[in-house]
Structure formats: structure tokens, C-alpha cells
Design an enzyme around this catalytic site. Structure first.
Site: not given
Ligand code: ADP
Ligand code: MG
Length: 748
Positions: A13, A16, A436, A636, A640
Site C-alpha cells: 500500500c 509501504c 517553430d 524539431d 531550437d
Molecule cells: P528558422 O527559425 O526558420 O529555423 P534560422 O534561424 O535557421 O531559421 O534562419 C533564419 C534566417 O537566416 C533564414 O530564413 C535565412 O534567411 C538566414 N539563413 C540562415 N542560415 C542560412 C544559410 N546557410 N544560407 C542562407 N541563409 C541563411
Molecule cells: Mg529551425
């Protein structure tokens, strides 16, 4: 610090389990110790330099229980074999049948002669002409019943001696009192036949039988609460067909090693996680991910151990074994969740811990009051025993853990994994869900849709962008790489240095020292590159929900590449479901405002927060929390993780085998946002179930004790016999477990 699990024996229980918690928590170096009553398991975290398993076990044994360290690799085949509960249930049932038969005879003899129309009884046992025989016969019947219930006496008196009285102590004290009183009466009968009305053998024996019956029903149902885990464990087939030297061998699944090739015939289960080497087929992964549609598999596809090959033969190379497999991780996740207590159970646990001594005091006190009021000793004894028996806190101890076991199991069967009782409890309070964008709301597989340049051809622009992006892991970079590959480009550009600027893009230098930038407007601004020439193209692309990727070479903007990601079919439905549940939704992204608003408009979120640098996402969550909201973040896990950790509930959305388990409170196996609403609904249902259980358990005890103490006797002549008390107590536990089992049938 070390975390270990122990199998605890002898717990009946909540008093315990709280005794085991109490004694282990007092040990030096213990940080945390939680006991799960229905699973008979203790999880303990301690400093291994100050404490050892031996000391833990001897401490628990001193308190009157048994403990056994659960070690080993935690693989499924090992755990399948270490469950002995079935055998225990069968022998329990046999003893119970004997106790029931004896009890019925005893009840017939003792009560039959008191009924208005006397039930037939041999003259030699008549209470009037042969009172001593009448009493002795009852004693003979009750002794074997008490022997069958000896565990209550052994456990109960031991717990009293150890000053950790448990429910067994209540039953033991109550039955011993009735039995001894009756024995004394029996010896007085030859001098004083009138005392034949003060025999209580049946009360002692039938209380034991009823408590045994209740416990048996309870353990039967408790087994059912574990069915979700048992079902998962049974998914791994016992044998597999190993291909070696061009021959087929049937081997036990646990002997397979990474790199082995197995043949999975149509209709057979895939033994372990792997990659399809050849063959094609469709695989049913429903029991692992909750996804009801079969998934097509061909060479190169990942398959999950435990899923069923519906059609076609597959040759699979094993990639994960033992505790690394997806199935093992899911089982571990669910088990951990069931072992970690929800805060809601704290009150019940506290009450249960101090309940037994209080009840003994109440029982003694009420008996004393009745004696003082001039009632007979037999009457006071009846009160004393009834209070003891009815007051057991069993139901209270089962209320929370059983509901959590069933709730987390139900979630698992839908591909919703919940980390702990605490996470399950917090989830039901969620009133803001932050989504996101990339990979969560959208597929996360962006494609190049438009190429704009005044000075370069499309191919030239892609070629330059590819040079920089080929070193990045960002999904946008993959879109460029895919486009470049489809145009047949190889990456042969000479890049000397490369810098990833989070939330902005890429900064690179060629071998010749020329700067090459690919990214958003913010990146260009920080580099002092004018974007005016393409301003209208940029805003046009963004207005259609696309991400404009600006390409600058040698300090000059030479073109824009539009990249679009498709919104998942289910995202809109998910947002609608959440709204119907009264939950606010927010789209959070690092992408530009126009594109984000476009996507937010499509799925219908209440709010859009755009252009947030990855490092600032957690701060946005914190801001929402400061406004008094309980925030769930769904992502994902790609960039983030800090936001997932900051949110009250971090919900990682994975796909099948690669689940990002570490930072999340909830893991969704299906890549489908509607399960966010499912998880919240599950949590609401489970918490409601727990509240019902606790309400019932508390009500039952607060009403039962005063009635048993005789509060209603002066006015209504109402008194509970100990037998009714035992029945009520047993039924209350059965009720709680059955109520928890009801959750299994709920739709989420
Ligand atoms: P999310 O919030 O959609 O996951 P990120 O924070 O990774 O996006 O990126 C935000 C923005 O930064 C993108 O929308 C893009 O404009 C720019 N960016 C990030 N990484 C790259 C890359 N490797 N080449 C070109 N643009 C990029
Ligand atoms: Mg992302």
C-alpha cells in the site's frame, strides 16, 4: 551521482511505498528516491562515493521489505524474462479460492443461526445446545484462513516493530484483536453459555478473505495497466533470418550484431533497426509511431525494429542493437515517465505516510470513548476493528501512479512519448503553443523555386551560392545543393574560409581572397552591401512565403534565389484543433517577416514572431512566460534546443527512428502537428482521471472513518461491521484502478 533502479518486494500500500521512500531518503548521499507502487520499483539517485547498493538494500530490508538491484543492459529480451508476476498471481488465486470456501462455511455457521428463520445446521453444532462445539468449529475454520493471510500478520507486525506501520499493520491488529477476544470468549463458554453471542471469528477471517480478494483483483488490474509496455516489448520477434555465406539461418534476435544482413519476409517483423540493402516493400510502423498508413521502403530506407513488413521481401542491414534501438529507447522513455512522480501525488503520498499511526490513534480513541459512554467491551472492540480496517490508504496510493501508467501507455501507442509524470501534469495547463516554422510547421525540405539576377545566368548564380553553402548544414543550404546537383555541378570552388552566421547566413572567402556572402537582408546590411537593386524581387518573393537568399560576390549583390518550403498538410488542422481547445498559437521563426506572415496566414496562427536570431528564441519564450502563460514550444530540435528547454513544456517533433529525445519533455514520433493537440488532450484526460481518483479516495476515507467510529450510531443506530469495512476498502482500490483503466479506451 548515479541513478539506479531496484525491484522492491513486500509493498502492499501507499504507506509501504512511502516508508521505503522515507528510509532511503534519509541515507547519506541520496539526492532523490521515488517509489512506484504499482510497478514495485524504486528509482534512486545518489552520490556513489558516499553510498553503495549494499547499504541501500540493507536499509530497505531493515524496514521490512526486499530489494534487488535491476541491472544489466536493459535490453528487451532480458526484461521479458525477469517478470515473475504471472506465477505469483496463479498461486495467489489458488489460496484465495480455499479462503473463500472456508469463509462461506464460516459465515453460514455463525450467521445462519442468528437469522429469523434458522438455517439448517447439525444439532451437534447448535449454538444453544452445544455452544462450545459451535465456537470451536468456527475457530477451526478461521485458523487456516488466517494462515493463508499470514503475510498480513508477518508484514504488519514487522512494520509495527520497525515503527513504519503500514496497511498490513491495520489488518493484522484488527484481526488479531477479534480473534484473541473470541478465543478468550470460547474458553469462558462452559461457565457462561450466554457469551456465545460475543464470538467474532467470522469477522477476523472474512476481513482477511476480503482484503485478499481486493488485493487480487487489484493486482490483476494493475497488470493490465502495464499492458502498453508489455505490448511494446512483444514487438521484437524472438528469431530472425540471418543471411550468411549465401545461406539463410534462423537465429535468436538477441544474437544479431551491427552489420548483419537479415531477410524479412512478407508478414514478418523487422527484428532490429536497420537500413534496407535490397528489395522493396511496405512496412506498417503503426505500433511504434502511431502512423496508420504503411510506409513504402526501398534500398536505402531506414526501418525500425518491431515494425511489420506487409508486402515484399526486404534484405536489411542491422544498424542498431540492444538498448540503442528505437524500440528500446521508447520503452525506456515510457518506463522512466512512469517512475517519476507527478507533483499532484505529493499530497496523497504525504497523507498516506502519516495515515496509519493516526488511524490507530483514532481507533483507540473511539473505542475508549464508547467504553466511557458505558458500552460493552465487545462493542468497543467492534468499533476499534472497523476503524482500522476501513481506513487503509490503499486507494490514495494508487490514484496517481495507475492513471499515469495508463496515460503514458496510451500516449506511447499513439506515438506520443511523455518524459515524466511532471511533464504530463504541466502539459494540461498549456495555454500558448509556440511553433517553430522550418521542419515543424513546414516539411523542412525547402526547394529552389526562382532565380533572379541581372548580371549572371541562373546556373552561374547557383554555382556561386553552392560554393558557399556546400559547407553549411542548414536546410536552406540543402536546397541550393539539391538544385546544383540537379544541374550537374560538382563542388570545385576554392573556398579558403567559411563562417556560419546564425540566423543570417554564410560568410566565405575564396582562395583569391574575394568575399562571398549568402544570406538574408540583415547579413547584407551588416556587411554594408546595398540590397536596393533587388528590393522589389525580395519583397515579392517574401510576400509569397518564400525565403529570398541573397547572393553577394566581391561586395556586390549579384542576385536572389527564392526558396520555398511546403507547409505540412496537417499543420492547419493542428492549429484549428488547438484553437478549439482554447489555446493560443504563435509561429516563431528566424525567417523574414513577410514570409513568416504568409505561412502564419495559411495555417491561421494567432500571432507571428519573425526575424528572431536562433539564440534569442529562448528569450521570446521567456517573455511569453512572464506574461503569465504556460508555454509549450514545439520544434524539431535542430536550432531550437535552448527554446525547447526554456519552455514549460518542450515538445520535439521527430520522424520515426531519429528521435531527438534529450532536451524534450514530449516527443512526437509522427511528423504530424495534430499530435500536439493530442498530447494536451491526453494530459487533460489523465489529470482529470487522477483528480477523480484522489477525490474518491479522500472522500471514502473521510466518510468511512467517522461512520466506522460510530458517529451515526446514537441517532440512526448505524454501525459498520468490520466485514463491510473490509469490503469497502477492497472495493475502493479496485475502483481506483478500474477508473484509471478507463483511460485506455479514450480517443486522443
Ligand atoms: P528558422 O527559425 O526558420 O529555423 P534560422 O534561424 O535557421 O531559421 O534562419 C533564419 C534566417 O537566416 C533564414 O530564413 C535565412 O534567411 C538566414 N539563413 C540562415 N542560415 C542560412 C544559410 N546557410 N544560407 C542562407 N541563409 C541563411
Ligand atoms: Mg529551425
Amino acid at each position: 551521482m548515479k541513478e539506479e533502479s531496484y525491484k522492491i518486494g513486500g509493498m502492499h500500500c501507499a504507506a509501504c511505498s512511502s516508508a521505503v521512500e522515507r528510509v532511503t531518503r534519509k541515507l547519506e548521499g541520496v539526492e532523490r528516491s521515488d517509489v512506484n507502487l504499482p510497478l514495485n520499483r524504486m528509482t534512486i539517485v545518489y552520490d556513489e562515493s558516499r553510498l553503495s547498493p549494499d547499504k541501500i538494500i540493507s536499509k530497505i530490508e531493515k524496514a521490512g521489505f526486499t530489494a534487488e538491484l535491476i541491472n544489466g543492459d536493459g535490453s528487451i529480451s532480458q526484461r521479458k524474462t525477469d517478470d515473475s508476476s504471472d506465477k505469483a498471481l496463479i498461486s495467489e488465486r489458488r489460496e484465495l479460492v480455499v479462503a473463500c470456501i472456508l469463509s462461506v462455511i464460516l459465515l453460514y455457521v455463525s450467521m445462519g443461526s442468528m437469522m429469523v428463520s434458522h438455517l439448517p445446521l447439525p444439532e451437534i453444532l447448535s449454538m444453544h445446545s452445544h455452544p462450545v462445539n459451535f465456537a470451536m468449529f468456527q475457530m477451526l475454520l478461521s485458523v487456516p484462513i488466517m494462515f493463508i493471510g499470514r503475510r498480513f500478520f508477518i508484514g504488519g507486525f514487522r512494520s509495527l516493530i520497525n515503527k513504519n506501520p503500514n496497511m498490513d499493520a491495520l489488518v493484522a491488529v484488527s484481526c488479531t484483536a477479534s480473534f484473541l477476544f473470541s478465543v478468550v470468549t470460547t474458553f469462558q463458554l462452559s461457565d457462561n453459555p450466554g457469551k456465545v453471542h460475543s464470538l467474532y471469528y467470522e469477522s477476523a477471517a472474512i476481513v482477511i478473505t476480503l482484503v485478499l480478494l481486493g488485493k487480487h483483483l487489484e493486482s490483476n488490474s494493475k497488470e493490465k495497466t502495464k499492458s502498453a509496455i508489455v505490448k511494446l516489448m512483444e514487438l521484437t520477434p524472438d528469431t530472425a533470418i540471418l543471411i550468411r555465406d549465401n545461406r539463410q539461418w534462423e537465429v535468436p534476435t538477441e544474437t544479431l550484431k551491427v552489420g548483419d544482413i537479415v531477410l524479412v519476409k512478407p508478414g514478418a517483423k523487422i527484428p532490429l533497426d536497420g537500413i534496407v540493402k535490397s528489395g522493396e516493400g511496405s512496412v506498417n510502423e503503426a505500433m511504434l509511431t502511431g502512423e496508420s498508413m504503411p510506409v513504402e521502403k526501398a534500398a536505402g530506407s531506414e526501418v525500425i525494429g518491431g515494425s511489420i513488413n506487409v508486402s515484399g521481401a526486404l534484405y536489411v542491414e542491422i544498424t542498431r542493437i540492444g538498448q540503442d534501438t528505437t524500440l528500446s529507447k521508447i520503452i525506456k522513455f515510457v518506463e522512466d515517465a512512469q517512475n517519476k512522480k507527478a507533483p499532484i501525488s505529493k499530497v496523497a503520498d504525504k497523507v498516506a505516510g502519516i495515515f496509519v499511526p493516526i488511524v490507530i490513534a483514532v481507533a483507540l480513541l473511539s473505542a475508549a470513548v464508547w467504553l466511557a459512554a458505558g458500552e460493552s467491551f465487545a462493542f468497543a472492540l467492534k468499533i476499534f476493528t472497523s476503524v482500522l480496517v476501513i481506513a487503509c490508504p490503499c486507494a490514495m496510493g494508487l490514484a496517481t501512479p495507475t492513471a499515469i501508467i495508463v496515460g503514458t501507455g496510451l500516449g506511447a501507442s499513439h506515438g506520443i512519448l511523455i518524459r515524466s509524470g511532471e511533464a504530463l501534469e504541466t502539459t494540461h495547463k498549456t495555454n500558448v503553443v509556440v511553433l517553430d516554422k522550418t521542419g515543424t510547421v513546414t516539411e523542412g525540405k525547402p526547394r529552389v523555386t526562382e532565380i533572379v539576377s541581372d548580371i549572371l545566368s541562373d546556373s552561374e548564380l547557383i554555382d556561386i551560392a553552392f560554393a558557399a553553402e556546400s559547407l553549411s548544414e542548414h536546410p536552406l543550404a540543402k536546397a541550393i545543393a539539391d538544385e546544383a546537383n540537379s544541374r550537374g555541378f560538382l563542388n570545385e570552388k576554392a573556398i579558403a574560409s567559411f563562417e556560419n552566421v546564425p540566423g543570417m547566413g554564410i560568410k566565405a572567402f575564396t582562395k583569391e581572397g574575394q568575399p562571398l556572402c549568402v544570406g538574408n537582408i540583415r547579413l547584407m546590411e551588416s556587411e554594408g552591401i546595398s540590397t536596393e537593386k533587388y528590393a522589389s524581387d525580395i519583397s515579392r518573393l517574401a510576400g509569397h512565403g518564400q525565403t529570398p537568399m541573397l547572393v553577394a560576390f566581391n561586395g556586390i549583390l549579384c542576385g536572389v534565389i527564392g526558396v520555398a518550403d511546403t507547409v505540412k498538410d496537417t499543420s492547419k488542422e493542428a492549429v484549428e484543433k488547438l484553437r478549439a481547445m482554447g489555446i493560443k498559437t504563435v509561429l516563431l521563426t528566424g525567417d523574414n517577416r513577410a514570409a513568416a506572415s504568409y505561412i502564419g496566414g495559411i495555417i491561421g496562427t494567432d500571432d507571428v514572431i519573425a526575424e528572431v536570431l536562433p539564440g534569442d528564441k529562448a528569450a521570446v519564450i521567456e517573455k511569453l512566460q512572464q506574461d503569465g502563460s504556460t508555454v509549450m514550444m514545439v520544434g524539431d530540435g535542430i536550432n531550437d534546443a535552448p527554446a525547447l528547454a526554456m519552455a514549460d513544456i518542450g515538445c520535439a517533433i521527430g520522424s520515426g527512428s531519429d528521435i531527438a529525445i534529450e532536451s524534450a519533455d514530449i516527443v512526437l514520433m509522427k511528423n504530424n502537428l495534430t499530435d500536439v493537440a493530442g498530447a494536451i488532450k491526453l494530459s487533460r484526460l489523465t489529470i482529470r482521471n487522477i483528480k477523480q481518483n484522489l477525490f474518491w479516495a479522500f472522500c471514502y476515507n473521510t466518510l468511512g472513518i467517522p461512520i466506522a467510529a460510530g458517529v451515526l450510531y446514537p441517532k440512526f443506530g448505524l454501525l459498520l461491521s468490520p466485514m463491510i469495512g473490509a469490503l469497502a476498502m477492497s472495493l475502493s482500490s479496485v475502483f481506483v484502478v478500474t477508473n484509471a483503466l478507463r483511460l485506455r479506451g479514450k480517443k486522443i
